[in-house]
Design an enzyme around this catalytic site. Structure first.
Site, PDB file in Angstrom:
ATOM      1  N   THR A   1      -1.605   1.851 -13.463  1.00 11.38           N
ATOM      2  CA  THR A   1      -2.578   1.049 -12.793  1.00 11.38           C
ATOM      3  C   THR A   1      -3.582   2.255 -12.144  1.00 11.38           C
ATOM      4  O   THR A   1      -4.889   1.822 -11.955  1.00 11.38           O
ATOM      5  CB  THR A   1      -2.288   0.188 -11.623  1.00 11.38           C
ATOM      6  OG1 THR A   1      -1.761   1.053 -10.544  1.00 11.38           O
ATOM      7  CG2 THR A   1      -1.610  -0.955 -11.934  1.00 11.38           C
TER       8      THR A   1
ATOM      9  N   GLU B   1       3.896   8.049  -3.968  1.00  7.31           N
ATOM     10  CA  GLU B   1       3.876   7.434  -5.400  1.00  7.31           C
ATOM     11  C   GLU B   1       3.585   8.857  -6.535  1.00  7.31           C
ATOM     12  O   GLU B   1       4.122   8.607  -7.410  1.00  7.31           O
ATOM     13  CB  GLU B   1       3.002   6.384  -5.670  1.00  7.31           C
ATOM     14  CG  GLU B   1       3.475   5.645  -6.776  1.00  7.31           C
ATOM     15  CD  GLU B   1       2.473   4.355  -7.004  1.00  7.31           C
ATOM     16  OE1 GLU B   1       2.654   3.508  -5.951  1.00  7.31           O
ATOM     17  OE2 GLU B   1       1.797   4.146  -7.989  1.00  7.31           O
TER      18      GLU B   1
ATOM     19  N   ARG C   1      -1.925  12.767  -3.134  1.00  6.88           N
ATOM     20  CA  ARG C   1      -2.829  11.635  -3.189  1.00  6.88           C
ATOM     21  C   ARG C   1      -3.988  11.971  -2.013  1.00  6.88           C
ATOM     22  O   ARG C   1      -3.483  12.710  -0.999  1.00  6.88           O
ATOM     23  CB  ARG C   1      -2.410  10.540  -2.241  1.00  6.88           C
ATOM     24  CG  ARG C   1      -1.334   9.642  -3.326  1.00  6.88           C
ATOM     25  CD  ARG C   1      -2.296   8.804  -4.306  1.00  6.88           C
ATOM     26  NE  ARG C   1      -1.548   7.977  -5.248  1.00  6.88           N
ATOM     27  CZ  ARG C   1      -1.186   6.809  -5.058  1.00  6.88           C
ATOM     28  NH1 ARG C   1      -1.415   6.071  -3.843  1.00  6.88           N
ATOM     29  NH2 ARG C   1      -0.720   5.996  -6.086  1.00  6.88           N
TER      30      ARG C   1
ATOM     31  N   CYS D   1       1.903   5.358 -11.790  1.00  6.95           N
ATOM     32  CA  CYS D   1       1.845   3.904 -12.275  1.00  6.95           C
ATOM     33  C   CYS D   1       0.642   3.711 -13.233  1.00  6.95           C
ATOM     34  O   CYS D   1      -0.531   4.487 -12.986  1.00  6.95           O
ATOM     35  CB  CYS D   1       1.552   3.053 -10.795  1.00  6.95           C
ATOM     36  SG  CYS D   1       1.238   1.263 -11.142  1.00  6.95           S
TER      37      CYS D   1
ATOM     38  N   ARG E   1      -7.148  -7.053  -0.591  1.00 11.29           N
ATOM     39  CA  ARG E   1      -5.453  -7.267  -0.087  1.00 11.29           C
ATOM     40  C   ARG E   1      -5.838  -7.428   1.581  1.00 11.29           C
ATOM     41  O   ARG E   1      -6.719  -6.940   1.946  1.00 11.29           O
ATOM     42  CB  ARG E   1      -4.608  -6.191  -0.332  1.00 11.29           C
ATOM     43  CG  ARG E   1      -4.985  -4.569  -0.154  1.00 11.29           C
ATOM     44  CD  ARG E   1      -4.201  -3.568  -1.189  1.00 11.29           C
ATOM     45  NE  ARG E   1      -4.352  -2.361  -0.421  1.00 11.29           N
ATOM     46  CZ  ARG E   1      -3.880  -1.449  -1.331  1.00 11.29           C
ATOM     47  NH1 ARG E   1      -3.149  -1.419  -2.359  1.00 11.29           N
ATOM     48  NH2 ARG E   1      -3.903  -0.325  -0.687  1.00 11.29           N
TER      49      ARG E   1
ATOM     50  N   ARG F   1      -8.945   5.230  -6.195  1.00  6.53           N
ATOM     51  CA  ARG F   1      -8.822   4.021  -5.479  1.00  6.53           C
ATOM     52  C   ARG F   1     -10.069   4.068  -4.319  1.00  6.53           C
ATOM     53  O   ARG F   1      -9.978   4.748  -3.365  1.00  6.53           O
ATOM     54  CB  ARG F   1      -7.619   3.331  -4.929  1.00  6.53           C
ATOM     55  CG  ARG F   1      -7.674   2.218  -4.237  1.00  6.53           C
ATOM     56  CD  ARG F   1      -6.381   1.471  -3.952  1.00  6.53           C
ATOM     57  NE  ARG F   1      -6.634   0.260  -3.495  1.00  6.53           N
ATOM     58  CZ  ARG F   1      -7.100  -0.371  -2.325  1.00  6.53           C
ATOM     59  NH1 ARG F   1      -7.245   0.436  -1.345  1.00  6.53           N
ATOM     60  NH2 ARG F   1      -7.011  -1.584  -2.190  1.00  6.53           N
TER      61      ARG F   1
ATOM     62  N   GLU G   1      -0.898  -2.542   0.862  1.00  5.92           N
ATOM     63  CA  GLU G   1      -0.475  -3.105  -0.465  1.00  5.92           C
ATOM     64  C   GLU G   1       0.601  -4.270   0.157  1.00  5.92           C
ATOM     65  O   GLU G   1       1.339  -3.882   1.050  1.00  5.92           O
ATOM     66  CB  GLU G   1       0.180  -2.230  -1.412  1.00  5.92           C
ATOM     67  CG  GLU G   1       0.116  -2.817  -2.736  1.00  5.92           C
ATOM     68  CD  GLU G   1       0.538  -1.914  -3.702  1.00  5.92           C
ATOM     69  OE1 GLU G   1       1.065  -0.696  -3.657  1.00  5.92           O
ATOM     70  OE2 GLU G   1       0.345  -2.176  -4.781  1.00  5.92           O
TER      71      GLU G   1
ATOM     72  N   ARG H   1      -9.502   7.588  -2.367  1.00  3.27           N
ATOM     73  CA  ARG H   1      -8.406   8.509  -2.757  1.00  3.27           C
ATOM     74  C   ARG H   1      -8.382   8.873  -4.265  1.00  3.27           C
ATOM     75  O   ARG H   1      -8.634   7.776  -5.068  1.00  3.27           O
ATOM     76  CB  ARG H   1      -7.263   7.849  -1.974  1.00  3.27           C
ATOM     77  CG  ARG H   1      -6.728   6.758  -2.466  1.00  3.27           C
ATOM     78  CD  ARG H   1      -5.680   6.842  -3.859  1.00  3.27           C
ATOM     79  NE  ARG H   1      -5.018   5.718  -4.297  1.00  3.27           N
ATOM     80  CZ  ARG H   1      -4.557   4.916  -5.368  1.00  3.27           C
ATOM     81  NH1 ARG H   1      -5.244   6.082  -6.430  1.00  3.27           N
ATOM     82  NH2 ARG H   1      -4.252   4.137  -5.661  1.00  3.27           N
TER      83      ARG H   1
HETATM   84  N1  ARG Z   1       5.116  -1.633  -9.281  1.00  3.88           N
HETATM   85  C1  ARG Z   1       4.360  -2.639  -8.590  1.00  3.88           C
HETATM   86  C2  ARG Z   1       3.761  -3.500  -9.687  1.00  3.88           C
HETATM   87  O1  ARG Z   1       4.030  -3.600 -10.859  1.00  3.88           O
HETATM   88  C3  ARG Z   1       2.939  -2.069  -7.992  1.00  3.88           C
HETATM   89  C4  ARG Z   1       1.819  -1.780  -8.947  1.00  3.88           C
HETATM   90  C5  ARG Z   1       0.440  -1.438  -8.354  1.00  3.88           C
HETATM   91  N2  ARG Z   1       0.655  -0.521  -7.168  1.00  3.88           N
HETATM   92  C6  ARG Z   1       0.872   0.685  -7.111  1.00  3.88           C
HETATM   93  N3  ARG Z   1       1.107   1.091  -5.706  1.00  3.88           N
HETATM   94  N4  ARG Z   1       1.088   1.428  -8.140  1.00  3.88           N
HETATM   95  O2  ARG Z   1       3.582  -4.773  -9.307  1.00  3.88           O
END
Ligand code: ARG
Length: 370
Positions: free
Chosen positions: A283, A234, A238, A281, A322, A290, A327, A126
């Protein structure tokens, strides 16, 4: 010169410093610089606090921040860049930058060449995308969420009429013409197609990302159920491809085609040459991608009861592990886990595919020896 400090500011600073001591893995707390924060003007202190609130309220966060506006990344780079480097493994002496390349280098990426038993594996890739002209999910109003959903529904109507796509749109928005009921929603969640109720995720809710649930939320799903687009999770979009078998290159190609079709019908996706695709995020920056595989690793997980060993082993191959339930889930009794390359920024799409392949081969070999 630092301005005179009010008690709110010093309370926040004290709180974050306490988190840093108790939760050294919280990257927000690890890289928080009190002097930098003190020297921001009131408006920017407020903006930065909205970004890091999730990591303050959830001290067990790994990242601990979600951007609210596309330009938060540039504006707060002195605070966010060190967190981003730390997570994505980009050292100080290298620039943060993102290139895109979907073209595989020609080496094999067929998982069944690792083991015929991977034929039945479920593969998923994704990408996260946000359109420019809207705030990121944490700062959207209810009407902006609905406005964006309607914009996307128009694009999906076109896809639904195209061979190779077809399918339908399912909305969670009350009174939307495509609204589905609780029974169908729950079924789609347990089929791993639809996203879970975000309002129970404390990391997202502190950031405002799950606000106004379920307005502006929904999913497009193709006729063959292999190409899906989540709306209002989020990230605003996606976009994903899901498939069984071992043909990673085919899976990626399907996703790439779908992204290009959507891109042609929507406002430009938020993107920067430094951070790649801008995401809620940090990340997910960069490729925003991902790529994951569900594989049974019953021995490495000790019958699904112990994730620590497999997580440690996976880290050597830059993979995150995971449970197959998503998650923050653990492996089931069959030891079915979800593995995916953890880096997204500074790596191309094709490199992500190759590292998933290489990592799977390595973990599979460990499982066989275990
Ligand atoms: N906000 C969470 C953390 O800082 C998740 C981070 C990664 N996961 C995500 N779905 N963005 O631990």
């Amino acid at each position: 010169m630092a301005k005179s400090e009010d008690s709110v500011t010093s309370t926040i600073i004290t709180k974050i410093e306490a988190i840093r001591n108790a939760n050294p893995d919280n990257l927000m707390a690890r890289h928080f610089d009190a002097d930098y924060f003190r020297n921001l003007d009131d408006q920017n202190q407020k903006r930065l606090l909205a970004v890091i609130a999730t990591g303050i309220e959830n001290s067990d966060s790994q990242m601990g921040a979600y951007a609210m506006q596309n330009d938060d990344y540039e504006l707060f780079a002195p605070m966010l860049d060190p967190m981003i480097r730390d997570y994505h493994g980009i050292s100080e002496d290298k620039p943060i930058k993102q290139a895109h390349d979907w073209q595989p280098d020609g080496s094999t990426s067929d998982l069944t060449t690792i083991d015929a038993g991977l034929e039945e594996g479920s593969m998923r890739v994704r990408v996260a995308r946000n359109v420019s002209g809207f705030p990121l999910a944490g700062a959207m109003s209810r009407s902006q969420r609905v406005e964006l959903e309607n914009l996307l529904i128009n694009a999906f109507k076109t896809l639904i009429n195209e061979p190779g796509f077809g399918g339908k749109y399912l909305s969670l928005t009350p009174d939307n013409p495509y609204e589905i009921g609780a029974v169908e929603y729950n079924q789609r969640v347990s089929d791993h197609q639809m996203f879970k109720d975000m309002s129970v995720d404390r990391y997202l809710s502190v950031a405002g990302i799950s606000s106004d649930w379920p307005w502006g939320r929904g999913m497009y799903i193709s006729e063959d159920e292999g190409f899906l687009v989540w709306v209002g999770e989020e990230d605003q979009l996606r976009i994903m491809a899901m498939q069984r078998g071992g043909d990673l290159a085919g899976l990626f190609e399907r996703l790439e085609i779908g992204i290009h079709r959507l891109e042609a019908m929507l406002p430009p996706f938020a993107h920067s040459p430094k951070y790649g695709y801008l995401t809620s995020c940090p990340t997910n920056l960069g490729a925003g991608m991902r790529a994951s595989l569900h594989v049974p690793l019953p021995k490495l997980t000790n019958g699904g009861s112990d994730m620590e060993r497999v997580k440690r082993a996976a880290r050597e191959f830059s993979l995150a592990v995971r449970g197959a339930g998503g998650e923050h889930s653990d492996a089931g009794g069959d030891g079915l886990v979800d593995i995916s390359p953890s880096a997204r920024l500074g790596v191309t799409e094709a490199q992500i595919m190759q590292s998933l392949f290489n990592g799977t081969a390595a973990l599979w070999a460990l499982e066989k020896q275990a």
